[in-house]
Scaffold this motif. Structure first.
Motif, PDB file in Angstrom:
ATOM      1  N   GLU A  60      -3.164  14.048  -1.973  1.00 43.27           N
ATOM      2  CA  GLU A  60      -4.100  13.159  -1.293  1.00 43.27           C
ATOM      3  C   GLU A  60      -3.836  11.740  -1.780  1.00 43.27           C
ATOM      4  N   GLU A  61      -3.522  10.863  -0.822  1.00 45.98           N
ATOM      5  CA  GLU A  61      -3.164   9.490  -1.157  1.00 45.98           C
ATOM      6  C   GLU A  61      -4.333   8.558  -0.868  1.00 45.98           C
ATOM      7  N   ASP A  62      -4.547   7.557  -1.769  1.00 48.95           N
ATOM      8  CA  ASP A  62      -5.652   6.635  -1.534  1.00 48.95           C
ATOM      9  C   ASP A  62      -5.306   5.679  -0.391  1.00 48.95           C
ATOM     10  N   ALA A  63      -6.312   4.962   0.085  1.00 51.75           N
ATOM     11  CA  ALA A  63      -6.145   4.106   1.262  1.00 51.75           C
ATOM     12  C   ALA A  63      -5.132   3.002   1.025  1.00 51.75           C
ATOM     13  N   ALA A  64      -5.035   2.529  -0.206  1.00 54.94           N
ATOM     14  CA  ALA A  64      -4.115   1.429  -0.509  1.00 54.94           C
ATOM     15  C   ALA A  64      -2.683   1.909  -0.698  1.00 54.94           C
ATOM     16  N   GLY A  65      -2.496   3.226  -0.758  1.00 54.82           N
ATOM     17  CA  GLY A  65      -1.157   3.768  -0.952  1.00 54.82           C
ATOM     18  C   GLY A  65      -0.610   3.535  -2.348  1.00 54.82           C
ATOM     19  N   ARG A  68      -1.538   8.718  -5.749  1.00 56.67           N
ATOM     20  CA  ARG A  68      -1.443  10.014  -5.078  1.00 56.67           C
ATOM     21  C   ARG A  68      -1.946  11.094  -6.031  1.00 56.67           C
ATOM     22  N   ASP A 104       0.912  15.991   3.028  1.00 56.93           N
ATOM     23  CA  ASP A 104      -0.301  16.551   2.421  1.00 56.93           C
ATOM     24  C   ASP A 104       0.003  17.756   1.542  1.00 56.93           C
TER      25      ASP A 104
END
Length: 721
Positions: A415-420, A423, A515
């Motif tokens: 699962e990656e955060d919105a800012a990339g 992970r 994912d």
């Protein structure tokens, strides 16, 4: 008098009741259906060690081409500095390597030595809880404790003797600037009255006797005293570490007993069992305290024999002595310090509930069938593996070749955060394996990370493992090298499984959906190198000495192991102790008939000599000296003797002082508190003291009258010089 005779005379001849103990105790603990004591407080052992010397002796022994002697730095701050030089400092430097607290109103034998200037001259208690500075230094961690009272110029030392597998109790007299410090071994019967597990004792939290108590700290500062470089105002951090160290130290006796007897005697199967325990302790140390459940060989050669033998020897288990004293605030209920010196002396009073002489129930019972039974044995032995030893072994194993390896593969979800930039992942695999953590991303490529959880089959459970990239990561693949927090990636820094094997790499693969993916955990089974070395030692000529039914041979065993691995240890420090003259007691014992001018005086000898016939005035040595001196001292001590003897008639809740002899030692006399209260011997002693008091003042002695001003207001046992 020969050293061999003098080492036994106090607990046996002076008490004169060794046979009574056997008769009164009657049967063994097993026959009575109760747990056996790991350390029987009524059987302290020989006063002088049969083998080896204390770590204190070894540290300060000096030889200049001839016989050695013990040279102690003076003043006390120099002594502490010398000890600190042997230790690895804390990484952040927040705490000293030697932990020291100030105790102005304590419970030791020296508690009245500074009266009435308790706060200007507090007792210092110092303890070592840091690992050795290097592989050649002595392992002092949890094994050296020093009490210092400046006014009496006495050091009280408790330090470990590895060859005996026990703590030694020692006194250093005339420890002062311009003095000639002399080191003696102490009367263990006297020491065991309070140190009932044969090890250090310390109060429980909140340690209100120490300078962690804000009010005591303020009084110390107000006294204008100098405290050997020790800060007067300090929080609970230092007493907390001393408390933990003393708790660990009190576990050594269980470890030694299970090593000596838990596997059997000297037969080959017993040696094989001990070798297996040693290997398990190395796995435990290397892995950072993870418990390896063992394989079939371990179960057959170690676990099953140990449980079987322990069940045979100790069917009700082993009772572990309690090192913790109840917390005590010596100024509770005291609005302000009395200005009158006589009244201030009363502050040294220790209420019965806080008296270390009270028998303490076992803190725990070790049972061979308990789920944590094997953990306690292996973890206990691992306490004898220093951090320097662990690091050296880890480095040797990391460099060994060839070594077999394997890989564990787990399925992952990402699962990656919105800012990339981050992970997170959770991976699961066979045997309930779980790995959780996260990696930092730069341009979509992993750069570093952290494992918050790593659980693998076989007992491995790790947290806080740092990850660094190796090679050139891509957006879908990365090789990460794990390292224990605060270490380098590789060698000593590699995390290890519960089996002691190195975890050398993690390979992350991200699937096209971004994912899901996979993780491969690469293991290097290098503990097999250490295991083969231990197996060779077990079949070698030194097997009986290394794995026999004797105290755990820490230094010889590690020296043999590293030599077998092709990396001999550097020469150990502090070898001059082998050239010291024979250890000596503080005072030679005197046979019962030698003291006292009449039968009345001699009647105190069997019950009081173990504690009160010495060259030291704490506790008062009213039985020391010629016949005339002993009689005079007994009469001078009569008010206090009467109170201590009469206290046995009082219900426990009404006792202002602990009865004498201490209840914990009454089994030595074949008695208990009820038997002593009703015994003709006590009644005869009480009557004799009553006669002395009546002859002195013409009045019938009454307990209430004697204690009207408090016990500490009674005249001291010893006449003033």
């Amino acid at each position: 008098m020969s050293p061999r005779y003098s080492r036994r005379i106090l607990p046996a001849v002076v008490l004169g009741l060794a046979c009574a103990l056997t008769t009164a105790s009657g049967s063994s603990a097993a026959e009575r259906g109760v747990p056996a004591w790991v350390v029987d407080p009524t059987r302290p052992g020989d006063n002088l060690p049969r083998h080896g010397r204390s770590l204190f002796d070894r540290l300060f022994a000096v030889s200049r081409g001839g016989p050695a002697e013990i040279e102690l730095p003076v003043p006390f701050s120099a002594l502490l500095a010398r000890i600190e030089a042997q230790l690895q400092p804390a990484a952040d430097g927040s705490l000293p390597a030697v932990k020291s607290v100030l105790i102005p109103l304590g419970r030791s034998l020296q508690r009245t030595a500074a009266a009435p200037d308790y706060f200007a001259f507090p007792r210092v208690v110092a303890a070592v809880d840091r690992p050795p500075a290097n592989a050649a230094a002595l392992l002092l961690k949890d094994r050296l404790y020093i009490g210092y009272q400046e006014r009496s110029a006495v050091l009280e030392v408790i330090s470990y003797n590895e060859e005996e597998g026990r703590f030694e109790f020692q006194l250093v007299k005339d420890y002062r600037t311009g003095g000639r410090p002399r080191v003696f071994y102490a009367n263990r019967m006297l020491c065991f009255a309070c140190h009932q597990n044969g090890a250090p004792i310390f109060a429980r939290a909140l340690w209100d006797e120490t300078n962690a108590n804000p009010r005591l700290a303020s009084e110390l500062l107000a006294s204008g005293g100098s405290f050997h470089g020790i800060t007067a105002k300090r929080g609970v951090d230092l007493p907390y570490t001393i408390d933990n160290a003393s708790d660990r130290a009190n576990g050594f006796a269980l470890t030694q007993l299970l090593w000596r007897q838990g596997c059997g005697d000297a037969e080959p199967a017993a040696q094989r069992c001990r070798a297996g325990l040693f290997a398990a302790s190395l796995r435990y140390a290397l892995s950072g305290g993870q418990l390896w459940p063992g394989d079939a060989t371990f179960a057959d050669a170690v676990a099953a024999p140990l449980i079987r033998e322990a069940r045979r020897r100790w069917p009700q288990g082993l009772a572990i002595g309690n090192a913790d004293l109840p917390n005590r605030d010596p100024l509770a209920g005291v609005a302000e310090l009395p200005a009158n010196p006589a009244r201030r002396a009363g502050l040294s009073h220790v209420a019965v509930a806080f008296d270390p002489l009270l028998p303490r129930a076992a803190v725990d019972i070790w049972q061979p069938e308990a789920p944590d039974a094997l953990r306690r044995v292996t973890a206990g032995l691992a306490e004898f593996i220093s951090e320097a030893d662990r690091q050296r072994l880890a480095a040797i194993l990391a460099g060994a070749a060839p070594v077999a390896g394997s890989e564990i593969r787990l399925a992952c979800r990402f699962e990656e955060d919105a800012a990339g930039s981050l992970r997170a992942f959770r991976c699961t695999g066979p045997g309930n394996g779980v790995v959780e953590g996260q990696v930092e991303l730069r341009g979509g490529r992993p750069r570093a990370g952290l494992l918050t959880r790593l659980t693998l089959p076989g007992g491995t459970a790790l947290t806080g493992i740092e990850l660094v990239t190796s090679g050139k990561p891509t957006t879908t693949r990365a090789t990460l090298r794990p390292r224990r927090a605060g270490t380098n990636a590789g060698g000593n820094g590699l995390p290890r499984t519960a089996a002691g094997d190195a975890i050398v790499g993690l390979d992350l693969t991200l699937a096209a959906d971004r994912d899901s993916g996979e993780m491969g955990i690469r293991l290097r089974h290098d503990f097999a190198v250490a295991q083969r070395a231990i197996d060779r030692l077990l079949t070698g000529p030194a097997a009986a000495a290394l794995f026999g039914a004797a105290p755990f041979p820490r230094q010889p065993l590690l020296q043999a192991l590293f030599a077998e691995l092709g990396a001999p240890l550097p020469a150990a420090c502090c070898q001059a102790a082998a050239l010291l003259p024979p250890a000596r007691l503080e005072v030679a014992a005197v046979a019962p008939e030698a003291a006292g001018s009449d039968a009345a005086s001699r009647g105190f000898q069997p019950y009081c000599a173990a504690c009160h016939q010495s060259a030291e005035t704490f506790p008062p040595n009213f039985l020391q000296g010629n016949a005339e001196e002993v009689t005079a001292r007994l009469r001078h001590c009569a008010p206090r003797l009467y109170v201590r003897l009469a206290m046995a008639d009082e219900p426990p809740a009404r006792r202002q002082k602990t009865p004498m002899p201490p209840e914990s030692l009454l089994p030595v006399f074949g008695s208990d508190i009820d038997g002593w209260r009703n015994s003709p011997a006590r009644k005869a002693l009480l009557a004799q003291v009553g006669d002395w008091l009546r002859a002195e003042n013409g009045q019938e002695p009454r307990l209430e009258g004697l204690l009207a001003g408090g016990y500490e207001a009674l005249r001291p046992c010893l006449p003033a010089h």
